[in-house]
Enzyme design. Structure first.
Site, PDB file in Angstrom:
ATOM      1  N   ARG A 121       0.928  -1.134  -0.156  1.00 14.73           N
ATOM      2  CA  ARG A 121      -0.072   0.210  -0.005  1.00 14.73           C
ATOM      3  C   ARG A 121       0.743   1.311   0.100  1.00 14.73           C
ATOM      4  O   ARG A 121       1.986   1.379   0.697  1.00 14.73           O
ATOM      5  CB  ARG A 121      -0.632   0.003   1.314  1.00 14.73           C
ATOM      6  CG  ARG A 121      -1.833   1.065   1.526  1.00 14.73           C
ATOM      7  CD  ARG A 121      -3.105   0.969   0.537  1.00 14.73           C
ATOM      8  NE  ARG A 121      -4.164   1.936   1.028  1.00 14.73           N
ATOM      9  CZ  ARG A 121      -5.229   2.177   0.069  1.00 14.73           C
ATOM     10  NH1 ARG A 121      -5.182   1.645  -1.099  1.00 14.73           N
ATOM     11  NH2 ARG A 121      -6.060   2.844   0.599  1.00 14.73           N
ATOM     12  N   THR A 151     -10.281   0.164  -9.456  1.00 18.41           N
ATOM     13  CA  THR A 151      -9.214  -0.669  -8.819  1.00 18.41           C
ATOM     14  C   THR A 151      -9.187  -1.775  -9.602  1.00 18.41           C
ATOM     15  O   THR A 151     -10.077  -2.221 -10.468  1.00 18.41           O
ATOM     16  CB  THR A 151      -9.481  -0.809  -7.406  1.00 18.41           C
ATOM     17  OG1 THR A 151      -9.509   0.306  -6.482  1.00 18.41           O
ATOM     18  CG2 THR A 151      -8.904  -2.154  -6.635  1.00 18.41           C
ATOM     19  N   THR A 207      -4.200  -0.679  -7.126  1.00 18.98           N
ATOM     20  CA  THR A 207      -4.953   0.484  -7.692  1.00 18.98           C
ATOM     21  C   THR A 207      -4.271   1.743  -7.436  1.00 18.98           C
ATOM     22  O   THR A 207      -3.135   1.904  -7.067  1.00 18.98           O
ATOM     23  CB  THR A 207      -6.326   0.717  -6.474  1.00 18.98           C
ATOM     24  OG1 THR A 207      -7.174   1.909  -7.103  1.00 18.98           O
ATOM     25  CG2 THR A 207      -5.977   1.132  -5.043  1.00 18.98           C
ATOM     26  N   ASN A 257      -6.326   4.461  -6.883  1.00 20.34           N
ATOM     27  CA  ASN A 257      -7.654   4.996  -6.402  1.00 20.34           C
ATOM     28  C   ASN A 257      -8.538   5.451  -7.320  1.00 20.34           C
ATOM     29  O   ASN A 257      -9.088   4.439  -7.985  1.00 20.34           O
ATOM     30  CB  ASN A 257      -7.111   6.134  -5.560  1.00 20.34           C
ATOM     31  CG  ASN A 257      -8.622   6.568  -4.606  1.00 20.34           C
ATOM     32  OD1 ASN A 257      -9.125   5.651  -4.234  1.00 20.34           O
ATOM     33  ND2 ASN A 257      -8.562   7.640  -3.903  1.00 20.34           N
ATOM     34  N   SER A 265      -7.815   0.996   3.520  1.00 25.94           N
ATOM     35  CA  SER A 265      -8.025   0.437   2.253  1.00 25.94           C
ATOM     36  C   SER A 265      -9.279  -0.430   2.263  1.00 25.94           C
ATOM     37  O   SER A 265      -9.762  -1.009   3.466  1.00 25.94           O
ATOM     38  CB  SER A 265      -7.019  -0.327   1.475  1.00 25.94           C
ATOM     39  OG  SER A 265      -7.588  -0.819   0.264  1.00 25.94           O
ATOM     40  N   SER A 266     -10.009  -0.607   1.269  1.00 28.01           N
ATOM     41  CA  SER A 266     -11.174  -1.475   1.310  1.00 28.01           C
ATOM     42  C   SER A 266     -10.800  -2.898   0.386  1.00 28.01           C
ATOM     43  O   SER A 266     -11.773  -3.660   0.262  1.00 28.01           O
ATOM     44  CB  SER A 266     -12.440  -1.064   0.888  1.00 28.01           C
ATOM     45  OG  SER A 266     -13.000   0.073   1.460  1.00 28.01           O
TER      46      SER A 266
HETATM   47  N1  GLY Z   1      -8.637   3.093  -2.957  1.00 28.27           N
HETATM   48  C1  GLY Z   1      -9.518   2.345  -2.622  1.00 28.27           C
HETATM   49  C2  GLY Z   1      -9.202   1.533  -1.656  1.00 28.27           C
HETATM   50  O1  GLY Z   1      -7.891   1.288  -1.428  1.00 28.27           O
HETATM   51  O2  GLY Z   1     -10.039   0.918  -0.930  1.00 28.27           O
END
Ligand code: GLY
Length: 576
Positions: free
Chosen positions: A109, A388, A406, A408, A459-460
């Site tokens: 990340r 993503t 991603t 984003n 993040s998701s």
């Molecule tokens: N940028 C979307 C996520 O990481 O959840």
């Protein structure tokens, strides 16, 4: 402008029906074979794009394993799916090393630059300036993709770095025919992409015209960057020529990433989150992704109901799922952040007893208004894009990489670093710019996800691998911003609970609730009488465009099979 768009759409008349079909949630495609489940393979790659999936298969056939193929697919997607595939972003890879029977959770990340401050996106009056976090270099986190993909390949792969970068270099240097969805995506984002001449030069023709489907798209600068990475490894990006180019643009265009920030970037291996659901074991990404924690939390809640008896996508089932989702997203808003900076009550959030308590708080007869749900209220028992992209790879040994990465927003902040062909992320918007103010996905965060130098934004992204009796049986993940976690939940419930095959499980209409706003989002295909029943339970039901794009692999006694979500026009499952 409107007239130009109209002309372009006439030009694409043969493709328009197809795209509208996706927008309406139909699984119609010009080449249906692309999306048919393929059975009995030994090894497979499922990604958002045909070229990238074929690169993965080529690497596997060359003698590479899942780690080699995943890295090659990651670099290829940076060329062929520029809206999300990337070198300038970050992500998470869940790697199951079948011979060693070990799961690794690799966090690559992005990291907040050293000059980041808590209120960097706030005006003097405390209001949030999302232009800064979304549409300027100020919103860029220190990218992790190059370090992450190379680390995975170097530690666990069998081939050389040059082997796995060669296909991406070829695609960038020699170009590839533009697909219908790439042409449409570039057109849809043209206003953002044309603001900066370097970005416009990269993604449009020399005279500014857009690429049409079938035309060859060449990215010479990106090819040179990939060659540098092939020759010098991560140093090319983090201390060498690409680092200099990034730092120069940061100084020139108002960003804050320094050469030192790039030099300091490190991917991290973390302990995966592991949970159980009715005889299955689910391995998922830990924080700074909220995905794994909340998938386990929601499954722990749902386990207390007989969803199968309630029926797939019946009002009764959707109600229980939505209630579980609301409570999980409420907890996400308070407790989740970078575990290197904040203490996250992981044990509590993923405890079976907490899932049971949540289940007990759900009324079978009515929706609980979101304002009546507070994060962690039930802890007092003995003691959280089309933007993503996800790909899943399985090799002949059964080793798996389930990877989501991603920039984003689509094309990140649309800033191509001068002379490199590399787009920058706007991942800093995933922090809470201010407690309680929603980000680009409407997600609310608190102190745990406040901006701090060196911290990773919450993040998701939810790459998962599912095991049964010690055997890996399924890998999946999806894009979709706030809806990533619930897209993965929809698929897991469809397969593990409703015993659907991965094609049906993926195509089925999805439901999503993220606590705030208090709205049940559904895709087309949930029947009108089901919607009426849900409204009767108290839900505000909102029909949305299709969400998520899951790239799923499954293993059975028939062999390995895969399904690429037709919500993405170029998605492709390839195997041998
Ligand atoms: N940028 C979307 C996520 O990481 O959840």
């Amino acid at each position: 402008m409107l007239f130009m768009k109209h002309l372009f759409f006439i030009f694409l008349s043969t493709t328009l029906f197809i795209q509208l079909s996706f927008a309406q949630g139909l699984s119609f495609n010009d080449d249906m074979s692309v999306h048919k489940p393929t059975f009995g393979h030994k090894a497979m790659v499922v990604s958002a794009d045909k070229y990238a999936s074929e690169v993965g298969v080529q690497i596997l056939k060359q003698g590479g394993n899942a780690a080699d193929a995943a890295a090659a697919v990651g670099f290829a997607l940076a060329v062929t799916v520029p809206r999300a595939g990337n070198l300038g972003g970050g992500g998470f890879a869940l790697f199951y090393d079948a011979p060693a029977k070990q799961i690794k959770a690799l966090d690559y990340r992005e990291v907040a630059p050293s000059r980041s401050t808590e209120k960097m996106y706030q005006h003097r009056d405390g209001s949030v300036d999302s232009n800064k976090s979304l549409h300027s270099l100020m919103g860029t986190g220190v990218p992790g993709t190059v370090a992450g993909l190379l680390d995975l390949q170097e530690k666990y792969g069998r081939l050389t770095r040059a082997d796995i970068l060669a296909p991406a270099i070829k695609l960038a240097e020699e170009g590839f025919p533009v697909s219908q969805s790439l042409a449409l995506s570039l057109w849809d984002h043209k206003d953002r992409l044309k603001k900066r001449p370097e970005t416009a030069r990269t993604f449009f023709k020399y005279d500014g015209r857009p690429y049409a489907p079938g035309e060859i798209f060449i990215q010479r600068d990106l090819a040179e960057s990939l060659k540098l990475i092939s020759t010098y490894g991560k140093n090319a990006f983090y201390t060498g020529p690409i680092a200099h180019a990034i730092a120069n643009d940061m100084k020139t265009y108002g960003g804050i990433i320094t050469e030192k920030d790039l030099e300091n970037y490190k991917p991290v291996y973390r302990d995966p989150i592991v949970g159980r659901y009715k005889g299955y074991q689910i391995a998922a990404m830990p924080p700074p992704s909220s995905g794994g924690v909340h998938i386990i939390q929601m499954l722990n809640t749902l386990e207390n109901f007989d969803l199968k008896a309630k029926g797939h996508n019946s009002a009764a089932s959707i109600h229980i799922m939505a209630e579980a989702m609301k409570r999980a997203y409420a907890d996400r808003s308070k407790y989740l952040g970078d575990p290197d900076f904040v203490r996250i009550p992981l044990d509590k959030l993923t405890a079976k007893i907490y899932g049971r308590r949540i289940a007990e708080s759900i009324s079978q007869n009515s929706a609980t208004p979101s304002r009546n749900i507070s994060p962690g209220a039930l802890f007092s028992v003995p003691e959280e894009s089309p933007q993503t992209t996800h790909f899943s790879v399985i090799d002949e040994d059964g080793s798996i990489v389930s990877n989501t990465y991603t920039l984003n927003l689509s094309y990140g902040n649309a800033h191509v670093i001068t002379g490199t062909g590399i787009l920058m992320n706007n991942e800093m918007d995933d922090f809470s710019s201010r407690a309680g103010v929603p980000n680009a996905y409407g997600l609310i965060g608190g102190k745990a996800n406040k901006i701090e130098a060196g911290k990773r934004p919450l993040s998701s992204m939810t790459p998962v691998i599912v095991f049964k009796n010690g055997e890996a049986v399924l890998a999946t993940g999806s894009p979709g911003g706030a809806r990533i976690i619930t897209t993965v939940l929809n698929i897991l419930v469809n397969v593990l609970e409703h015993e659907m095959n991965i094609a049906d499980a993926t195509a089925a209409p999805r439901v999503h609730h993220q606590w705030m706003p208090d709205e049940l989002r559904i895709e087309q295909g949930i029947s009108p009488d089901t919607q009426t029943l849900l409204k009767g339970l108290g839900y505000s039901v909102s029909l949305k465009a299709p969400f998520g794009a899951a790239m799923t692999l499954a293993k059975s006694s028939l062999g390995v099979y895969g399904y690429a979500d037709s919500r993405r026009g170029d998605a492709y499952a390839a195997g041998y």
